[in-house]
Design a protein around this motif. Structure first.
Motif, mmCIF file in Angstrom:
data_model
loop_
_atom_site.group_PDB
_atom_site.id
_atom_site.type_symbol
_atom_site.label_atom_id
_atom_site.label_comp_id
_atom_site.label_asym_id
_atom_site.label_seq_id
_atom_site.Cartn_x
_atom_site.Cartn_y
_atom_site.Cartn_z
ATOM 1 N N ASP A 67 63.361 67.884 5.433
ATOM 2 C CA ASP A 67 62.960 67.680 6.832
ATOM 3 C C ASP A 67 62.128 68.867 7.327
ATOM 4 O O ASP A 67 61.165 68.694 8.086
ATOM 5 C CB ASP A 67 64.199 67.503 7.714
ATOM 6 N N VAL A 68 62.510 70.086 6.903
ATOM 7 C CA VAL A 68 61.721 71.267 7.273
ATOM 8 C C VAL A 68 60.303 71.131 6.726
ATOM 9 O O VAL A 68 59.314 71.377 7.432
ATOM 10 C CB VAL A 68 62.380 72.548 6.713
ATOM 11 N N LEU A 69 60.198 70.728 5.462
ATOM 12 C CA LEU A 69 58.886 70.561 4.839
ATOM 13 C C LEU A 69 58.042 69.539 5.606
ATOM 14 O O LEU A 69 56.859 69.766 5.880
ATOM 15 C CB LEU A 69 59.078 70.118 3.382
ATOM 16 N N GLN A 70 58.670 68.420 5.963
ATOM 17 C CA GLN A 70 57.942 67.381 6.700
ATOM 18 C C GLN A 70 57.469 67.893 8.059
ATOM 19 O O GLN A 70 56.324 67.652 8.457
ATOM 20 C CB GLN A 70 58.839 66.157 6.885
ATOM 21 N N ARG A 71 58.332 68.626 8.762
ATOM 22 C CA ARG A 71 57.965 69.145 10.091
ATOM 23 C C ARG A 71 56.799 70.137 9.981
ATOM 24 O O ARG A 71 55.859 70.109 10.777
ATOM 25 C CB ARG A 71 59.176 69.832 10.725
ATOM 26 N N ILE A 72 56.885 71.029 9.000
ATOM 27 C CA ILE A 72 55.833 72.050 8.849
ATOM 28 C C ILE A 72 54.509 71.403 8.451
ATOM 29 O O ILE A 72 53.441 71.803 8.931
ATOM 30 C CB ILE A 72 56.278 73.115 7.823
ATOM 31 N N ARG A 73 54.570 70.388 7.578
ATOM 32 C CA ARG A 73 53.336 69.730 7.127
ATOM 33 C C ARG A 73 52.647 68.943 8.242
ATOM 34 O O ARG A 73 51.496 68.525 8.082
ATOM 35 C CB ARG A 73 53.641 68.809 5.943
ATOM 36 N N GLU A 74 53.318 68.741 9.364
ATOM 37 C CA GLU A 74 52.672 68.052 10.494
ATOM 38 C C GLU A 74 51.592 68.921 11.122
ATOM 39 O O GLU A 74 50.690 68.416 11.786
ATOM 40 C CB GLU A 74 53.728 67.691 11.548
ATOM 41 N N LEU A 96 57.362 67.427 -4.124
ATOM 42 C CA LEU A 96 55.928 67.635 -4.359
ATOM 43 C C LEU A 96 55.111 66.584 -3.624
ATOM 44 O O LEU A 96 54.065 66.899 -3.033
ATOM 45 C CB LEU A 96 55.648 67.601 -5.861
ATOM 46 N N ASP A 97 55.558 65.324 -3.656
ATOM 47 C CA ASP A 97 54.871 64.284 -2.885
ATOM 48 C C ASP A 97 54.962 64.575 -1.392
ATOM 49 O O ASP A 97 54.093 64.177 -0.617
ATOM 50 C CB ASP A 97 55.480 62.900 -3.174
ATOM 51 N N GLY A 98 56.042 65.250 -0.971
ATOM 52 C CA GLY A 98 56.229 65.551 0.449
ATOM 53 C C GLY A 98 55.454 66.757 0.937
ATOM 54 O O GLY A 98 55.519 67.077 2.129
ATOM 55 N N GLY A 99 54.733 67.424 0.030
ATOM 56 C CA GLY A 99 53.876 68.515 0.488
ATOM 57 C C GLY A 99 54.199 69.878 -0.079
ATOM 58 O O GLY A 99 53.507 70.852 0.227
ATOM 59 N N ALA A 100 55.250 69.988 -0.920
ATOM 60 C CA ALA A 100 55.522 71.279 -1.562
ATOM 61 C C ALA A 100 54.415 71.590 -2.561
ATOM 62 O O ALA A 100 53.836 70.689 -3.169
ATOM 63 C CB ALA A 100 56.877 71.245 -2.264
ATOM 64 N N ASP A 101 54.137 72.881 -2.731
ATOM 65 C CA ASP A 101 53.093 73.300 -3.666
ATOM 66 C C ASP A 101 53.645 73.616 -5.046
ATOM 67 O O ASP A 101 52.912 73.587 -6.035
ATOM 68 C CB ASP A 101 52.369 74.530 -3.120
ATOM 69 N N ASP A 102 54.910 73.948 -5.119
ATOM 70 C CA ASP A 102 55.521 74.288 -6.397
ATOM 71 C C ASP A 102 57.019 74.085 -6.262
ATOM 72 O O ASP A 102 57.546 73.967 -5.141
ATOM 73 C CB ASP A 102 55.197 75.731 -6.787
ATOM 74 N N TYR A 103 57.723 74.046 -7.410
ATOM 75 C CA TYR A 103 59.154 73.731 -7.409
ATOM 76 C C TYR A 103 59.825 74.578 -8.475
ATOM 77 O O TYR A 103 59.473 74.508 -9.650
ATOM 78 C CB TYR A 103 59.325 72.244 -7.722
ATOM 79 N N VAL A 104 60.768 75.406 -8.069
ATOM 80 C CA VAL A 104 61.483 76.289 -8.981
ATOM 81 C C VAL A 104 62.982 76.013 -8.810
ATOM 82 O O VAL A 104 63.476 75.908 -7.688
ATOM 83 C CB VAL A 104 61.188 77.772 -8.676
#
Length: 232
Positions: A67-74, A96-104
């Motif tokens: 949800d944080v990722l979605q809010r920031i990507r707005e 990644l589909d939701g807007g993250a650039d990388d995943y660790v």
């Protein structure tokens, strides 16, 4: 954009030990660190601090990391590296589909995480340059739709060029299969069309004189998608 050294990084994680480890290590690399422990505070901090990069846990109390990722990507394209204990492939693809650039995933190596942070910050710096992308001996003139390798033009089909453009303009990031299908073929595709990606990536690799077992430019992220490699 702040230079990678001295860049502002917002750490969002509810584990105090993880925040302390990240803060101490990243400050030693000359980064300016801000931190918070819950999702709602993360959105507020992102709007106030204007970080150059966010390290985001998904398992947060209250508002989830997704949800944080979605809010920031707005309203922001700030690079976001997800740092989480969730190891399932579907979680990686969703982030990644939701807007993250990388995943660790946790547990993680600090050296690798710091390297991924540098890559993400270099990518942001690159995208502010002229529309001519240079990756070692490979040059992509986006205005002229011209691709050169070792000083000689590379002849690409329109689909091959569009795939290369999408990957190169997101260099250093993982592009999921769904993202690539949407950006190259638009809405006229199905998930089952992913085999086309393997075919076209194979064509691109041959034309870029790339050994699939030792990729110079296009790295396969198994089960997820592809990453265009930044050149040193």
């Amino acid at each position: 954009m702040t230079a990678p050294q001295g860049a502002r990084i917002l750490i969002v994680d509810d584990e105090p030990q993880i925040r302390k480890l990240l803060k101490v290590t990243l400050q030693a690399h000359q980064f300016e660190i801000h931190e918070c422990a819950d999702g709602e505070e993360a959105v507020i901090q992102a709007s106030i601090v204007h970080p150059d990069l966010i390290v985001l846990d998904l398992g947060l109390p209250g508002m989830s990391g997704m949800d944080v990722l979605q809010r920031i990507r707005e309203w922001s394209q700030v690079p976001v590296i997800v740092l989480t204990a969730k190891e399932r492939e579907e979680d990686k693809i969703a982030a990644l589909d939701g807007g993250a650039d990388d995943y660790v995933t946790k547990p993680f190596g600090m050296g690798e995480l710091v390297a991924r942070i540098r890559v993400a910050l270099r990518h942001v710096a690159k995208t502010t340059d002229e529309p001519v992308l240079r990756f070692g001996s490979l040059t992509i003139d986006l205005a002229q739709r011209q691709v050169d390798l070792d000083g000689s033009p590379v002849k690409l089909t329109p689909t091959e060029y569009e795939m290369l453009k999408v990957l190169a303009t997101h260099a250093g990031k993982i592009i999921t299969q769904r993202q690539l299908l949407q950006q190259v073929w638009g809405g006229h595709h199905h998930e089952s069309d992913s085999h086309y990606l393997r075919v076209y990536v194979g064509h691109l690799r041959k034309k870029l004189q790339e050994d699939p077992t030792r990729p110079r430019f296009i790295q396969t992220e198994p089960g997820i998608g592809y990453r265009f490699l930044l050149q040193d």
